[in-house]
Design a protein around this motif. Structure first.
Motif, PDB file in Angstrom:
ATOM      1  N   SER A 173       0.860  -1.029  -0.082  1.00  0.00           N
ATOM      2  CA  SER A 173       0.002  -0.004  -0.077  1.00  0.00           C
ATOM      3  C   SER A 173       0.834   1.303   0.082  1.00  0.00           C
ATOM      4  O   SER A 173       2.084   1.248   0.071  1.00  0.00           O
ATOM      5  N   LEU A 174       0.347   2.302  -0.196  1.00  0.00           N
ATOM      6  CA  LEU A 174       1.134   3.702  -0.302  1.00  0.00           C
ATOM      7  C   LEU A 174       1.631   3.929   0.972  1.00  0.00           C
ATOM      8  O   LEU A 174       2.888   4.322   1.363  1.00  0.00           O
ATOM      9  N   GLU A 175       0.797   3.512   1.940  1.00  0.00           N
ATOM     10  CA  GLU A 175       1.401   3.773   3.691  1.00  0.00           C
ATOM     11  C   GLU A 175       2.798   3.026   3.754  1.00  0.00           C
ATOM     12  O   GLU A 175       3.628   3.383   4.404  1.00  0.00           O
ATOM     13  N   GLU A 176       2.439   1.769   3.359  1.00  0.00           N
ATOM     14  CA  GLU A 176       3.677   0.772   3.489  1.00  0.00           C
ATOM     15  C   GLU A 176       4.852   1.333   2.702  1.00  0.00           C
ATOM     16  O   GLU A 176       6.034   1.133   3.178  1.00  0.00           O
TER      17      GLU A 176
ATOM     18  N   VAL B  15       8.663   1.847   4.031  1.00  0.00           N
ATOM     19  CA  VAL B  15       9.848   1.184   3.585  1.00  0.00           C
ATOM     20  C   VAL B  15      10.708   2.013   3.008  1.00  0.00           C
ATOM     21  O   VAL B  15      11.952   2.066   3.239  1.00  0.00           O
ATOM     22  N   ARG B  16      10.324   3.320   2.519  1.00  0.00           N
ATOM     23  CA  ARG B  16      11.000   4.214   1.836  1.00  0.00           C
ATOM     24  C   ARG B  16      11.683   5.359   2.778  1.00  0.00           C
ATOM     25  O   ARG B  16      12.429   6.165   2.635  1.00  0.00           O
TER      26      ARG B  16
ATOM     27  N   VAL C 252       4.944   9.582  -1.634  1.00  0.00           N
ATOM     28  CA  VAL C 252       4.816   8.308  -2.227  1.00  0.00           C
ATOM     29  C   VAL C 252       3.607   8.657  -3.146  1.00  0.00           C
ATOM     30  O   VAL C 252       3.618   8.143  -4.182  1.00  0.00           O
ATOM     31  N   ARG C 253       2.437   9.270  -2.677  1.00  0.00           N
ATOM     32  CA  ARG C 253       1.311   9.458  -3.410  1.00  0.00           C
ATOM     33  C   ARG C 253       1.388  10.251  -4.819  1.00  0.00           C
ATOM     34  O   ARG C 253       1.215   9.912  -6.055  1.00  0.00           O
ATOM     35  N   GLN C 254       2.278  11.216  -4.600  1.00  0.00           N
ATOM     36  CA  GLN C 254       2.840  12.093  -5.587  1.00  0.00           C
ATOM     37  C   GLN C 254       3.789  11.360  -6.688  1.00  0.00           C
ATOM     38  O   GLN C 254       3.396  11.471  -7.866  1.00  0.00           O
ATOM     39  N   HIS C 255       4.520  10.542  -6.366  1.00  0.00           N
ATOM     40  CA  HIS C 255       5.611   9.561  -7.050  1.00  0.00           C
ATOM     41  C   HIS C 255       4.430   8.690  -7.772  1.00  0.00           C
ATOM     42  O   HIS C 255       4.899   8.491  -9.010  1.00  0.00           O
TER      43      HIS C 255
END
Length: 168
Positions: free
Chosen positions: A117-120, A124-125, A132-135
Motif C-alpha cells: 500500500s502507499l502507507e507501507e 519502507v522508503r 509516495v502518492r505524488q510519485h
C-alpha cells in the motif's frame, strides 16, 4: 550384514549338521526327524531374511537415487525461478526507463507491483505518504495507466498470456 552376524549364521547350520550326523550314526529316530525339520526351517527362514534384506537394500538405494534426483530437479527449478525473476525484474527496469521514471518513481512502481500500500511504501522508503502518492501519480501519468491495478496488469499480462504453440 555385520561379520559377527554372518559368523553366527554359519555356526548354527554347522552345529546342526554335526548333530544330525551324530543322530544318523545311532539310527533314525524321532529326534533325528525333529532336528532335520528344525534345520530345514532354519534354512528357509534364513533364505527369507536374506532375501528381505536384499530387497530392503535395493529399495533404499532406489529411494536414495530418487531423493537425489528430486534434489537436482528442485535445484534446477530454483535456478530457473531465479533466472525468471531476474529477467522479469530486468524487463520491468527497462520499461521504467522507457517511461522515463525517476529512481524514486521506479522504487514506488516496483513496490506497488509487489502489492504494498502507499502507507507501507512510505514506511519502507522512510518518506511521507504524500510524497509516495505524488510519485505514484507521476508514474501512472508517465505509464498512461489509471492506477496500481493497471500498472501490475501491464507487467503480468505477458506472464499470464498463453505462449504461441500452447506451451506454458
Amino acid at each position: 550384514m555385520p561379520p559377527k552376524f554372518l559368523l553366527l549364521l554359519a555356526v548354527f547350520p554347522l552345529y546342526q549338521a554335526w548333530d544330525l550326523y551324530q543322530l544318523v550314526s545311532s539310527g533314525p529316530s524321532f529326534h533325528f526327524y525333529a532336528e532335520t525339520a528344525a534345520t530345514i526351517a532354519f534354512l528357509v527362514i534364513l533364505g527369507i531374511v536374506i532375501g528381505e534384506r536384499r530387497r530392503a537394500l535395493n529399495e533404499f538405494e532406489t529411494l536414495k537415487h530418487s531423493a537425489a534426483a528430486a534434489a537436482r530437479a528442485a535445484a534446477e527449478r530454483d535456478a530457473a525461478a531465479q533466472r525468471s525473476t531476474r529477467d522479469f525484474l530486468q524487463s520491468m527496469q527497462e520499461q521504467f526507463e522507457r517511461w522515463g521514471l525517476t529512481p524514486a518513481e521506479r522504487d514506488v512502481a516496483l513496490l506497488l507491483v509487489k502489492g504494498l500500500s502507499l502507507e507501507e511504501i512510505a514506511g519502507v522508503r522512510e518518506t511521507g505518504a504524500k510524497t509516495v502518492r505524488q510519485h505514484a501519480a507521476n508514474l501512472y501519468a508517465k505509464a498512461k495507466v489509471n492506477g496500481r491495478h493497471q500498472l501490475a496488469a501491464f507487467f503480468f499480462e505477458d506472464l499470464l498470456a498463453p505462449r504461441p504453440g500452447g506451451g506454458p
